[in-house]
Scaffold this motif. Structure first.
Motif, mmCIF file in Angstrom:
data_model
loop_
_atom_site.group_PDB
_atom_site.id
_atom_site.type_symbol
_atom_site.label_atom_id
_atom_site.label_comp_id
_atom_site.label_asym_id
_atom_site.label_seq_id
_atom_site.Cartn_x
_atom_site.Cartn_y
_atom_site.Cartn_z
ATOM 1 N N UNK A 120 6.610 -6.522 -18.217
ATOM 2 C CA UNK A 120 6.249 -5.168 -17.815
ATOM 3 C C UNK A 120 6.021 -5.129 -16.303
ATOM 4 N N UNK A 121 6.566 -4.118 -15.649
ATOM 5 C CA UNK A 121 6.374 -3.954 -14.214
ATOM 6 C C UNK A 121 4.897 -3.689 -13.930
ATOM 7 N N UNK A 122 4.388 -4.295 -12.903
ATOM 8 C CA UNK A 122 2.960 -4.182 -12.579
ATOM 9 C C UNK A 122 2.542 -2.730 -12.358
ATOM 10 N N UNK A 123 3.434 -1.910 -11.807
ATOM 11 C CA UNK A 123 3.109 -0.509 -11.566
ATOM 12 C C UNK A 123 2.996 0.301 -12.854
ATOM 13 N N UNK A 124 3.510 -0.216 -13.960
ATOM 14 C CA UNK A 124 3.448 0.468 -15.250
ATOM 15 C C UNK A 124 2.268 0.011 -16.103
ATOM 16 N N UNK A 125 1.548 -1.024 -15.648
ATOM 17 C CA UNK A 125 0.425 -1.555 -16.421
ATOM 18 C C UNK A 125 -0.752 -0.579 -16.413
ATOM 19 N N UNK B 290 -4.983 2.470 -8.589
ATOM 20 C CA UNK B 290 -4.368 2.275 -7.276
ATOM 21 C C UNK B 290 -5.079 1.185 -6.475
ATOM 22 N N UNK B 291 -6.405 1.153 -6.557
ATOM 23 C CA UNK B 291 -7.177 0.148 -5.824
ATOM 24 C C UNK B 291 -6.941 -1.251 -6.396
ATOM 25 N N UNK B 292 -6.868 -1.342 -7.714
ATOM 26 C CA UNK B 292 -6.608 -2.633 -8.363
ATOM 27 C C UNK B 292 -5.207 -3.125 -8.014
ATOM 28 N N UNK B 293 -4.231 -2.214 -8.075
ATOM 29 C CA UNK B 293 -2.860 -2.568 -7.704
ATOM 30 C C UNK B 293 -2.800 -3.084 -6.268
ATOM 31 N N UNK B 294 -3.499 -2.423 -5.380
ATOM 32 C CA UNK B 294 -3.525 -2.828 -3.973
ATOM 33 C C UNK B 294 -4.059 -4.251 -3.822
ATOM 34 N N UNK B 295 -5.145 -4.568 -4.528
ATOM 35 C CA UNK B 295 -5.738 -5.915 -4.468
ATOM 36 C C UNK B 295 -4.764 -6.963 -5.005
ATOM 37 N N UNK B 296 -4.124 -6.667 -6.134
ATOM 38 C CA UNK B 296 -3.187 -7.624 -6.736
ATOM 39 C C UNK B 296 -1.993 -7.846 -5.824
#
Length: 93
Positions: A52-57, A80-86
């Motif tokens: 699964x693409x990380x942006x779809x999680x 969005x904040x979690x995605x930024x950190x990852x």
């Protein structure tokens, strides 16, 4: 299991969670912190699909993904904040 911090800060897997923050943890780790958290969902979070693409999680999937990779999310609670950190952690490696 999904829990929310009651009053004092809670450290789990190297991340410090402030009052009101929620995070996932395995049920077998609940006993050691049960006095400091409220259970929001007793079911274990499903592991993120590796294809699964990380942006779809979802947020729980992102948290599980970050925990698996030992990424400190700090106070990030929004997707969005979690995605930024990852993504920042991935770029640093």
């Amino acid at each position: 299991m999904l829990v929310e911090v009651k009053e004092i800060q809670v450290r789990h897997n190297g991340t410090l969670y402030e009052k009101g923050a929620s995070f996932s943890l395995p049920a077998n780790q609940y006993e050691r912190i049960k006095a400091h958290v409220i259970v929001l969902d007793e079911e274990d979070e499903p592991a993120a699909d590796p294809d699964k693409d990380i942006d779809e999680m979802t947020v729980p999937e992102l948290r599980a993904h970050a925990e698996k990779l030992r990424i400190d999310l700090g106070e990030a609670t929004k997707k969005d904040d979690i995605l930024e950190k990852i993504k920042a952690a991935a770029a640093a490696n």
